[in-house]
Scaffold this active site. Structure first.
Site, PDB file in Angstrom:
ATOM      1  N   LYS A  89      13.423  -2.508 -17.555  1.00 21.97           N
ATOM      2  CA  LYS A  89      12.320  -2.276 -18.488  1.00 21.97           C
ATOM      3  C   LYS A  89      12.697  -2.710 -19.906  1.00 21.97           C
ATOM      4  CE  LYS A  89      10.387   1.349 -15.580  1.00 21.97           C
ATOM      5  NZ  LYS A  89      10.485   2.796 -15.231  1.00 21.97           N
ATOM      6  N   ALA A 138       0.844  -1.202   0.000  1.00 23.53           N
ATOM      7  CA  ALA A 138       0.000   0.000   0.000  1.00 23.53           C
ATOM      8  C   ALA A 138       0.877   1.248   0.000  1.00 23.53           C
ATOM      9  CB  ALA A 138      -0.955  -0.004   1.190  1.00 23.53           C
TER      10      ALA A 138
END
Lengths: 445, 445
Positions: A206, A14
């Site tokens: 990435k 979170a």
């Protein structure tokens, strides 16, 4: 709307993205129910400390420290913890217990993607990861599905917002690297420890993910060549500007022809490169990302947007969640990545590219001839040469000698030949020092 | 690779897109088999004249004039005929006979999309149409899936390459509209009858499709306001340039708040508009397309690429074909568009926008005051005013009077108030003539 049972969603983490995902999932529950055809029920959020401050106001009773119990009760698990440990074990547990998984974890996918895709395929589960590259920008699904009938030839991606912010600031404001990094940190574009961004590790992960999907080939992250931007000087940026280029940290994925057997091979690499100022990537400013894709039939495409940010990245996660939920209702086999092309990966030394080399030379007659000979001896040809006005330097030795700064652009040559050339130049008595070397991308097809 | 039976693919139409789809489908058959898991077999191509010349060299025996027989034998039907008749009947036949359909037919979808989506849903068939908007650019799937958990607020699209080529040429070369259209036709950017493009009908159909998906609401094409670019003068383009704007034909889809009940409503409209030169859409040159999307969580995204062309559009069609084939193997219910939001569509008169009004006025003291009074009377306020140097005109009446050209930028006002203002200005004795009116987009959120 109907009597189908709700789909149980577990959230792991979170932080800035996770808290936005939880907030939107609660706020937009009715909308998602209409779009999916059944309710998406957030059954819990696993965190280390349930009492920590969050970016969104979330019901205290959703929080738990027991990730395992949460996972085995869920239909879909959203993993937003980041890092390899314990994310790898938890995603594995989720898939093995039959849940579909949505993740934004680029490190996990770059290092263990192949293993997780295989597991998902074997157990018939879905694994979604649109948010792992380019934040809110749709790029994984367009590569997998829209270009699923095409052949991707090349990707040039600005996939790290921190480094783009720094380089853009150096280019537009003339600030030094250190000053730009300081401001990026102040403004929240860079983390307290910026290593992963400025040394190119984030972009490297990435690049591995993009290359794997684009070429249907496992591209391990350690086979992605990497350079960061810490060596990029303001002088290089200004030289580039004068020559009509912008310096960008690029994640480059390329399909190449193997001259020896006529087959195909691929390259994935990350480094700061010169991009022509007329190229669409040149006008990507600030912390934005953009991914430029060249495909055989589609031609050139570009995808542009916010590459990071909690709520922006949450958009990509929630798109995956809705897709996973629709697919979950449908049932059927998993959709592991097709890695069947299995092309060889080219080491960076074999890549054909061109360089801009900035060097300081003694400003004497005949020096240029000496430098030209070095080029010839290394079989690299000179494409452009710009000589800055000689300046009286007050260097450490205090000699006050007159020196010339040369920026020499090469024609295409292999990385191997070019690095040999740079070494030979550094050893040449005519050259005082190499100020910097940048590759050129986005011009030669 | 496995013993699943081949998926039978029927192609309707073999024009510039269809012939490329057929060629790539044959050339890349092995690759598609690996990606899908079973063979895609092109069982036939229905055309009006099997002996016509094609853009690709295709086996004569594939051609047929009997579309019906071909369709009922197929698992997936690719419709690339264009136009409503007979495409509508044939797509309906395909869906009713249980085939999935891939189409690039924007006219068909804009006029009969809702009916076809409902049919697909009812019979459990898939209907794919990525190629209908933006050619090779992924936009339909990103809107439907990537943004499936987000809320699209606004789309500004350059969705017609012909008009972008013409406007870009006027802007960059200073050519007139007629001259730019002539060259666009010569270079193949415009068709022999350019009406559908330059009058904005093509963009209007695309706006209807984009708005329907983005807002989960049926947006009939006749509720999309439309203006073409035939009235855009070189003077307007030059005024815009001086003021820092570029003129683009935009397809605009917006979610708006209904002030009366606090609910939502939507607008879809097409017209040439001023876009700030710093906006990403401003640097979309030539025949390219780009779609700028603002979503609540994702922020601003842009999708850029070739908006037309046979092989480029074929890329989008083949991506849909591979997706349809994978989904066909999986089985299960159809995926009709969710049109459940059903928001009201706003007539253009209620849209808040701002204008740049170029007008010729007699160059006399007090004229400006008269014009300002007209603005005040219409309750529209002046934001900017630029006065070009007065010129001795040789107008038709031969009066040789001295006239001033004013370009007046307004603050935001409703389209209704603004068109009332333009009418009042035209009637004002102070105003010799209205040279042109352009709306401003891409600045006010």
């Amino acid at each position: 709307m109907n009597e189908k049972r709700a789909i149980k969603v577990a959230l792991l983490g979170a932080g800035s993205v996770g808290s936005q995902v939880a907030r939107l999932l609660l706020e937009q529950a009715d909308e998602y129910e209409r779009r999916v055809g059944t309710r998406l029920e957030l059954i819990g959020i696993s965190v280390r400390n349930p009492d920590a401050n969050r970016d969104a106001d979330l019901p205290r009773e959703l929080f738990t420290t027991d990730a395992q119990t949460l996972i085995v009760s869920a239909d879909i698990v959203i993993e937003l913890m980041g890092g390899i440990t314990p994310a790898r074990e938890l995603v594995t547990l989720a898939l093995e217990s039959g849940a579909d998984v949505v993740t934004a974890n680029k490190a996990l996918l770059a290092h263990h993607g192949a293993e997780l895709f295989e597991l998902a395929e074997r157990v018939g589960a879905q694994l979604y990861y649109e948010a792992a590259v380019g934040g809110a920008i749709p790029i994984i699904r367009p590569l997998r599905e829209n270009l699923g009938g095409d052949k991707v030839e090349r990707i040039l991606g600005i996939v790290n917002g921190t480094t783009n912010y720094i380089l853009d600031r150096m280019h537009t404001r003339g600030d030094s690297f250190d000053e730009s990094l300081r401001i990026a940190t102040e403004l929240g574009y860079a983390e307290a420890d910026p290593t992963a961004d400025i040394e190119g590790y984030d972009a490297q992960q990435k690049a591995a993910i993009l290359a794997s999907i684009a070429f249907h080939t496992k591209v391990p992250v350690d086979q992605v060549y990497r350079e960061g931007i810490t060596q990029v000087s303001i002088e290089q940026i200004e030289d580039a500007k004068r020559a009509g280029y912008v310096v960008k940290l690029l994640a480059i994925c390329e399909r190449l022809t193997d001259e020896q057997n006529g087959g195909e091979k691929v390259s994935a690499r990350v480094y700061p490169a010169l991009v022509p100022e007329t190229h669409p990537l040149a006008s990507v400013h600030g912390g934005n990302n953009a991914i430029f894709v060249e495909a055989k039939a589609a031609g050139s495409l570009m995808f542009y947007g916010a590459g990071a940010g909690g709520v922006e990245t949450a958009s990509a996660v929630l798109g995956d969640l809705v897709a996973a939920a629709r697919r979950h209702l449908l049932g059927g086999p998993g959709s592991g990545e097709s890695m069947d092309a299995d092309l060889p990966i080219v080491p960076v030394e074999e890549i054909l590219t061109s360089y801009h080399i900035s060097l300081a030379a003694e400003d004497e007659a005949g020096i240029l001839a000496g430098i030209a000979q070095t080029f010839a001896a290394q079989q690299v040809s000179v494409a452009t040469l710009e000589q800055a006005a000689p300046t009286e330097t007050d260097d450490e030795e205090g000699t006050g000698d007159s020196r010339a700064t040369l920026v020499i652009g090469t024609h295409l040559a292999t990385e191997g030949a070019l690095s040999g050339l740079v070494k030979a130049l550094a050893d040449s008595p005519a050259v005082h020092q190499i100020n910097g070397v940048l590759r050129v991308e986005g011009v030669h097809a």
